[in-house]
Design a protein around this motif. Structure first.
Motif, PDB file in Angstrom:
ATOM      1  N   CYS A 130       0.836  -1.202   0.000  1.00 19.53           N
ATOM      2  CA  CYS A 130       0.000   0.000   0.000  1.00 19.53           C
ATOM      3  C   CYS A 130       0.865   1.243   0.000  1.00 19.53           C
ATOM      4  O   CYS A 130       1.979   1.238   0.528  1.00 19.53           O
ATOM      5  CB  CYS A 130      -0.884   0.049   1.252  1.00 19.53           C
ATOM      6  SG  CYS A 130      -2.160  -1.218   1.314  1.00 19.53           S
ATOM      7  N   LEU A 167      -5.233  -7.969  -1.611  1.00 19.21           N
ATOM      8  CA  LEU A 167      -5.573  -6.864  -0.713  1.00 19.21           C
ATOM      9  C   LEU A 167      -5.343  -7.254   0.743  1.00 19.21           C
ATOM     10  O   LEU A 167      -4.817  -6.464   1.526  1.00 19.21           O
ATOM     11  CB  LEU A 167      -7.015  -6.407  -0.917  1.00 19.21           C
ATOM     12  CG  LEU A 167      -7.484  -5.261  -0.010  1.00 19.21           C
ATOM     13  CD1 LEU A 167      -6.575  -4.043  -0.113  1.00 19.21           C
ATOM     14  CD2 LEU A 167      -8.927  -4.898  -0.329  1.00 19.21           C
ATOM     15  N   ASP A 168      -5.698  -8.478   1.104  1.00 22.00           N
ATOM     16  CA  ASP A 168      -5.448  -8.934   2.483  1.00 22.00           C
ATOM     17  C   ASP A 168      -3.956  -8.915   2.792  1.00 22.00           C
ATOM     18  O   ASP A 168      -3.536  -8.484   3.871  1.00 22.00           O
ATOM     19  CB  ASP A 168      -6.012 -10.345   2.697  1.00 22.00           C
ATOM     20  CG  ASP A 168      -7.522 -10.397   2.612  1.00 22.00           C
ATOM     21  OD1 ASP A 168      -8.181  -9.345   2.802  1.00 22.00           O
ATOM     22  OD2 ASP A 168      -8.061 -11.492   2.346  1.00 22.00           O
ATOM     23  N   PRO A 222      -8.373   0.524   3.152  1.00 22.29           N
ATOM     24  CA  PRO A 222      -8.077   0.482   1.719  1.00 22.29           C
ATOM     25  C   PRO A 222      -8.906   1.460   0.916  1.00 22.29           C
ATOM     26  O   PRO A 222     -10.074   1.712   1.208  1.00 22.29           O
ATOM     27  CB  PRO A 222      -8.387  -0.963   1.331  1.00 22.29           C
ATOM     28  CG  PRO A 222      -9.312  -1.463   2.382  1.00 22.29           C
ATOM     29  CD  PRO A 222      -9.000  -0.694   3.630  1.00 22.29           C
ATOM     30  N   VAL A 233      -7.394   1.241  -6.086  1.00 26.60           N
ATOM     31  CA  VAL A 233      -6.315   0.404  -6.606  1.00 26.60           C
ATOM     32  C   VAL A 233      -5.319   1.320  -7.293  1.00 26.60           C
ATOM     33  O   VAL A 233      -5.699   2.254  -8.003  1.00 26.60           O
ATOM     34  CB  VAL A 233      -6.877  -0.627  -7.609  1.00 26.60           C
ATOM     35  CG1 VAL A 233      -5.754  -1.407  -8.274  1.00 26.60           C
ATOM     36  CG2 VAL A 233      -7.855  -1.559  -6.920  1.00 26.60           C
ATOM     37  N   SER A 237       1.081  -5.809  -6.396  1.00 29.97           N
ATOM     38  CA  SER A 237      -0.197  -5.100  -6.518  1.00 29.97           C
ATOM     39  C   SER A 237      -0.274  -4.070  -5.396  1.00 29.97           C
ATOM     40  O   SER A 237       0.079  -4.378  -4.249  1.00 29.97           O
ATOM     41  CB  SER A 237      -1.358  -6.080  -6.387  1.00 29.97           C
ATOM     42  OG  SER A 237      -1.266  -7.078  -7.386  1.00 29.97           O
ATOM     43  N   TRP A 243      -2.448  -0.695  -3.399  1.00 30.58           N
ATOM     44  CA  TRP A 243      -3.649   0.078  -3.098  1.00 30.58           C
ATOM     45  C   TRP A 243      -3.236   1.324  -2.341  1.00 30.58           C
ATOM     46  O   TRP A 243      -2.209   1.339  -1.660  1.00 30.58           O
ATOM     47  CB  TRP A 243      -4.600  -0.716  -2.189  1.00 30.58           C
ATOM     48  CG  TRP A 243      -5.365  -1.753  -2.907  1.00 30.58           C
ATOM     49  CD1 TRP A 243      -6.642  -1.653  -3.386  1.00 30.58           C
ATOM     50  CD2 TRP A 243      -4.929  -3.069  -3.240  1.00 30.58           C
ATOM     51  NE1 TRP A 243      -7.002  -2.827  -3.998  1.00 30.58           N
ATOM     52  CE2 TRP A 243      -5.977  -3.707  -3.925  1.00 30.58           C
ATOM     53  CE3 TRP A 243      -3.734  -3.776  -3.048  1.00 30.58           C
ATOM     54  CZ2 TRP A 243      -5.881  -5.008  -4.408  1.00 30.58           C
ATOM     55  CZ3 TRP A 243      -3.641  -5.065  -3.520  1.00 30.58           C
ATOM     56  CH2 TRP A 243      -4.701  -5.672  -4.198  1.00 30.58           C
TER      57      TRP A 243
END
Length: 142
Positions: A14, A54-55, A71, A74, A90, A92
């Motif tokens: 993130c 995401l987790d 969150p 994206v 990935s 966020w």
């Protein structure tokens, strides 16, 4: 560690941000310092087998910064090679709503809350600087 069928290492993270406690209307971005690499980056890490991206991103934020991230949008996925092996991270946007409880450790020994401009300068890898710009664009659309 989770990998894609083609062997790509899967990771998530993130761009952790908060409303500045010093300047009304401004934001600050949290960067982590990893002593193993002596670099500054956004909190991120490899996914565990079966873990949703995401987790994993929120878990890494919690583990590396001591903050709970809420969150948001994206952000771009970053791809690069590590020791000749492809890695995909990935990302966020995540807002830190609580003060947090950072504890220095082996993986991350320091965190820094910086203005976006200062974060761009402090980030070690140029590819991670683009995430600061993506965060600012995403927040402007909200």
């Amino acid at each position: 560690m989770s990998t894609a069928p083609d062997g790509t290492v899967l990771a998530a993270g993130c761009v952790l941000w908060r409303r500045s406690p010093r300047t009304a209307g401004a934001i600050e971005i949290c960067l982590v310092h990893r002593p193993r690499y002596d670099d500054w980056s956004h909190p991120k890490g490899k996914l565990k087998p079966g873990e949703r991206a995401l987790d994993g991103a929120l878990r890494e934020v919690r583990e590396e910064t001591g903050h709970q991230g809420v969150p948001g949008p994206v952000l771009p996925t970053v791809r690069y090679l590590v020791a000749g092996r492809p890695k995909q991270v990935s990302y966020w946007a995540a807002e830190a709503l609580s003060p947090g409880d950072f504890t220095p450790g082996r993986e991350v020994d320091r965190i820094a809350w910086l203005t976006p401009a200062a974060a761009r300068r402090r980030i070690t890898e140029p590819r991670d600087r683009t995430l600061v710009d993506a965060l600012l664009k995403a927040l402007a659309r909200q």
